[in-house]
Design an enzyme around this catalytic site. Structure first.
Site, PDB file in Angstrom:
ATOM      1  N   CYS A  44      18.623 148.145  19.537  1.00  0.00           N
ATOM      2  CA  CYS A  44      19.088 147.245  18.472  1.00  0.00           C
ATOM      3  C   CYS A  44      20.544 146.870  18.712  1.00  0.00           C
ATOM      4  CB  CYS A  44      18.942 147.926  17.107  1.00  0.00           C
ATOM      5  SG  CYS A  44      19.978 149.401  16.930  1.00  0.00           S
ATOM      6  N   CYS A  47      22.983 149.761  18.713  1.00  0.00           N
ATOM      7  CA  CYS A  47      22.975 150.480  19.995  1.00  0.00           C
ATOM      8  C   CYS A  47      23.878 149.768  21.001  1.00  0.00           C
ATOM      9  CB  CYS A  47      21.558 150.563  20.559  1.00  0.00           C
ATOM     10  SG  CYS A  47      20.420 151.562  19.577  1.00  0.00           S
ATOM     11  N   ASP A 447       8.225 153.141  69.161  1.00  0.00           N
ATOM     12  CA  ASP A 447       8.975 154.383  69.046  1.00  0.00           C
ATOM     13  C   ASP A 447       7.968 155.523  69.131  1.00  0.00           C
ATOM     14  OD1 ASP A 447      11.060 156.278  68.297  1.00  0.00           O
ATOM     15  OD2 ASP A 447      10.123 156.289  66.318  1.00  0.00           O
ATOM     16  N   ASP A 627      10.229 153.664  63.065  1.00  0.00           N
ATOM     17  CA  ASP A 627      10.326 154.160  61.692  1.00  0.00           C
ATOM     18  C   ASP A 627      11.627 154.860  61.358  1.00  0.00           C
ATOM     19  OD1 ASP A 627       9.903 156.568  63.190  1.00  0.00           O
ATOM     20  OD2 ASP A 627       9.246 157.522  61.333  1.00  0.00           O
ATOM     21  N   ASP A 631      15.933 153.560  65.031  1.00  0.00           N
ATOM     22  CA  ASP A 631      15.189 152.356  65.411  1.00  0.00           C
ATOM     23  C   ASP A 631      15.682 151.105  64.689  1.00  0.00           C
ATOM     24  OD1 ASP A 631      13.363 153.905  66.970  1.00  0.00           O
ATOM     25  OD2 ASP A 631      12.339 154.467  65.115  1.00  0.00           O
TER      26      ASP A 631
END
Length: 729
Positions: A44, A47, A447, A627, A631
């Site tokens: 609200c 707040c 890889d 990954d 890399d």
């Protein structure tokens, strides 16, 4: 890749990106001064007032704003102010708060852009249907006052709709003209403006024809193309931005024997830094005290932790695993290996963003041709008839009938269909030109660790041990988080072994785990520690009292589909290369196992990127599959790249395609689908070309009104979309 420079004319100006290096610098500036907090309990106005007041009162905060819809607080503050401190401030006034990461903010911005396009598309579609209904009455023979009334109602609907829904085209066209260049939005805007001006003129003069429906239809179809293009994208943050996020913001510095926490930017070469177990190295340096093990997998791809002792060099980004270390800094800030890698990735990303797509190439010739043809039509008819009204109508018809709607849909319609097909196979296409680049691939670089292999050691000789030895090994391994200990524990438990009653168990950082059983010392760890001699294979040794040590042997398990994927790519005529930072023996063994003739071992991140670039300079189109952090630069340098969903964030966002599952077998199929997609795109370009060859002379000859031109344009767009749907498979 030797990237072609992006021309000034673009088929999709919304997709044009600034160089990644500039984006990274801008992001760094923004992150230094702006903090975003999630405040889920605000609901609200009271707040909002409380939260903003509490934040604004904190020292160093310049301003604070709360967005009630997003339940988010945005704070402008001095660089010294941290998100944690602000969250603590809000907790004191009764509000839970959390820092929002760059990924959340990026995803929010992407979602917002998609919703914005969809809303504009919906408004244009709704308005088009209403104006079409009004136009039916005019086509049916409405006359005089009735016809004029319908025209004015159509104008009242069309003008605000075009201003709202067509905003993306107006903005990008103005941006291009402001910088003295042309793009595909310039003829689009000219066609819309001419259709609207001509329609207003006709309406004002009580003319028979107005073309508000044509203008709205044009906006609707072009927005559909723009939204389809947007749908093909995932949240594509900069990988360089991700690497920068790995840099440690605060460190423990040792001054006169006392620990003090300081910002990493305050460090200087020669400073002593304490790194606790689990902490990431903030600087490049040398160990001066302590023993531990380092996880270098993010930087080098090495499968197993490395023993660390005084005198050994360390790099920023490595993770300290088991024991506290004191590091003397030899490189700080922008000189660290991690920061240099971020710079390398930023440059590589910048080069890839300059790739010239098929739509860009078509646009380079198309846009100026459309303007010239329309202008000549206007001049020719005006000089022939001296009737401004007729000349404008024909010029508008030419612009509408040659409008790049089919051209604009040719690529996104196909990429959306292809992306949907690959998504069902477990692959997410992130970059708008990834399919075009994937279709050109002739060399695939894999890889090793975490890509072709699972990245975790697997015990391979469990059958050679009796249950007594296994139970002791299980008890010791359960007390350690070392990858080899985890593998022993997993295998022994799967075999139904129960741990022995071992007392006084302790982990000795860098060496292994020890304890006592029936008064005898038992150890599980490095060969030199237990009095054994290491072989060429990855191993851990168990010693029980005075008995000779026995070796547990390990191998890296293959990822599902790895062997099938390599064979399928080789069968399709692609050259497959294995490139890893792991040891020579491990890489050679895997290459022989998979039948890969060319392999590179112990490759540093810079070496991987340079080798990929070298292949590109030799005229090769490289697909990089990796990954790890090591890399990332190679992924960004490659012509096109793929990462598993399990990859590190930096690697995943550097790649063009994300493999959602753990199986590599969809990769060869993705290459085949990409080739089919390019075939469909070229077919769509041919459809658009044939359409223009037939339709343009009719418009220039004055045989097509702007309304007929809009209908013809819509027909070509629908044909292109239907052709793209053949790819769904």
């Amino acid at each position: 890749m030797t990237a072609a420079m992006r021309p000034n004319i673009s088929a999709c100006p919304a997709c044009d990106a600034a160089p990644a290096a500039e984006a990274l610098a801008e992001q760094a500036i923004q992150e230094e001064a702006r903090i975003a907090l999630s405040v889920p309990s605000v609901h609200c106005a009271a707040c909002i007032s409380t939260v903003e007041g509490a934040l604004a009162a904190h020292p160093g905060v310049h301003s604070a704003r709360v967005n009630l819809t997003l339940k988010r607080a945005s704070v402008e503050a001095d660089p010294e102010v941290t998100a944690e401190a602000l969250a603590s401030v809000l907790e004191q006034v009764g509000y839970e708060a959390h820092k929002l990461d760059a990924g959340t903010l990026s995803a929010t911005q992407t979602d917002k852009a998609g919703r914005d396009l969809l809303m504009r598309l919906a408004v244009a579609g709704f308005a088009s249907m209403n104006v079409m209904l009004l136009s039916v009455s005019v086509w049916s023979g409405a006359e005089a006052a009735t016809r004029d009334m319908f025209h004015w109602i159509s104008a009242a609907i069309a003008l605000p709709t075009i201003a709202f829904s067509g905003k993306p085209f107006f903005v990008h066209a103005w941006s291009a003209l402001k910088h003295k260049r042309l793009n595909m939005d310039v003829p689009i805007v000219l066609a819309i403006v001419l259709a609207v001006v001509t329609s207003l003129w006709e309406t004002t003069l009580s003319g028979e024809h107005a073309y508000f429906d044509a203008a709205l239809t044009l906006v609707f179809f072009l927005l559909a193309g723009r939204y389809l293009d947007h749908r093909t994208r995932a949240v594509a943050r900069s990988a360089a931005e991700e690497l920068a996020a790995l840099e440690v913001p605060r460190v423990v510095r040792i001054v006169d024997g006392q620990d003090e926490t300081v910002a990493v930017k305050e460090l200087a070469v020669g400073d002593l830094v304490r790194v606790k177990p689990g902490g990431r190295m903030p600087v490049d340096g040398e160990i001066v005290a302590g023993r531990s093990e380092l996880d270098r997998s993010l930087l080098t791809g090495e499968t197993l932790p490395v023993f660390a002792e005084p005198g050994q060099a360390v790099s920023a980004g490595e993770v300290n695993l088991t024991g506290p270390l004191v590091i003397r800094a030899t490189a700080v800030g922008e000189q660290t290996s991690l920061h240099r890698m971020a710079d390398l990735v930023a440059v590589a990303e910048s080069g890839r963003s300059n790739y010239t797509s098929l739509a860009d190439k078509a646009a380079k010739l198309y846009a100026p041709g459309v303007h010239i043809l329309s202008a000549l039509s206007f001049l020719g008819w005006y000089m022939f008839t001296f009737d401004m009204r007729t000349a404008l109508n024909i010029a508008a018809a030419v612009l509408i009938i040659t409008c790049p709607c089919a051209l604009g849909l040719a690529v996104p319609a196909v990429t959306t269909a292809a992306s949907g097909r690959l998504f069902r196979k477990g692959m997410l296409i992130k970059h708008s030109t990834a399919l075009e680049r994937l279709a050109q691939v002739d060399t695939v670089v894999f890889d090793k660790t975490g890509t072709l292999t699972a990245g975790a050691p697997e015990l391979i000789n469990i059958d050679s041990f009796d249950e007594a030895d296994l139970s002791v090994a299980l008890a010791l391994s359960m007390a350690s988080a070392h990858p080899l200990s985890t593998a022993i524990s997993k295998a022994a438990q799967a075999a139904g072994v129960r741990p022995a009653r071992v007392s006084e168990i302790e982990e000795v950082p860098g060496y292994g785990t020890q304890g006592r059983i029936d008064g005898q010392l038992v150890r599980l760890g490095r060969p030199t520690w237990v009095g054994a001699t290491a072989g060429n294979q990855t191993s851990a040794f168990l010693s029980i009292g005075d008995h000779a040590p026995v070796a547990f042997l390990f191998a890296d398990a293959l990822r599902d589909g790895a062997e099938e994927s390599v064979k399928a790519l080789q069968a399709a005529g692609k050259e497959v290369i294995l490139m890893s930072g792991d040891t020579t023996g491990a890489v050679e063994s895997l290459a022989n196992r998979l039948g890969i003739a060319k392999w590179v071992a112990e490759a540093l991140p810079e070496n991987k990127a340079k080798r990929v670039q070298s292949l590109a300079e030799d005229g090769r189109f490289v697909l990089m599959v990796g990954d790890g952090l090591n890399d990332t630069a190679a992924l960004a340098s490659a012509h096109v790249s793929i990462s598993p969903a399990s990859a590190l964030d930096a690697a995943r966002v550097a790649s063009d395609i994300v493999l959602l599952g753990g199986d590599l077998s969809p990769i060869p199929e993705a290459v085949d689908v990409a080739k089919s997609a390019i075939k469909r795109i070229r077919e769509n370009f041919r459809i658009a070309t044939v359409y223009n060859i037939v339709a343009v002379p009719l418009a220039v000859a004055g045989l097509a009104t702007p309304l007929i031109a809009a209908l013809a344009m819509s027909t070509s767009s629908i044909t292109v979309s239907l052709n793209a749907l053949r790819l769904r498979g």
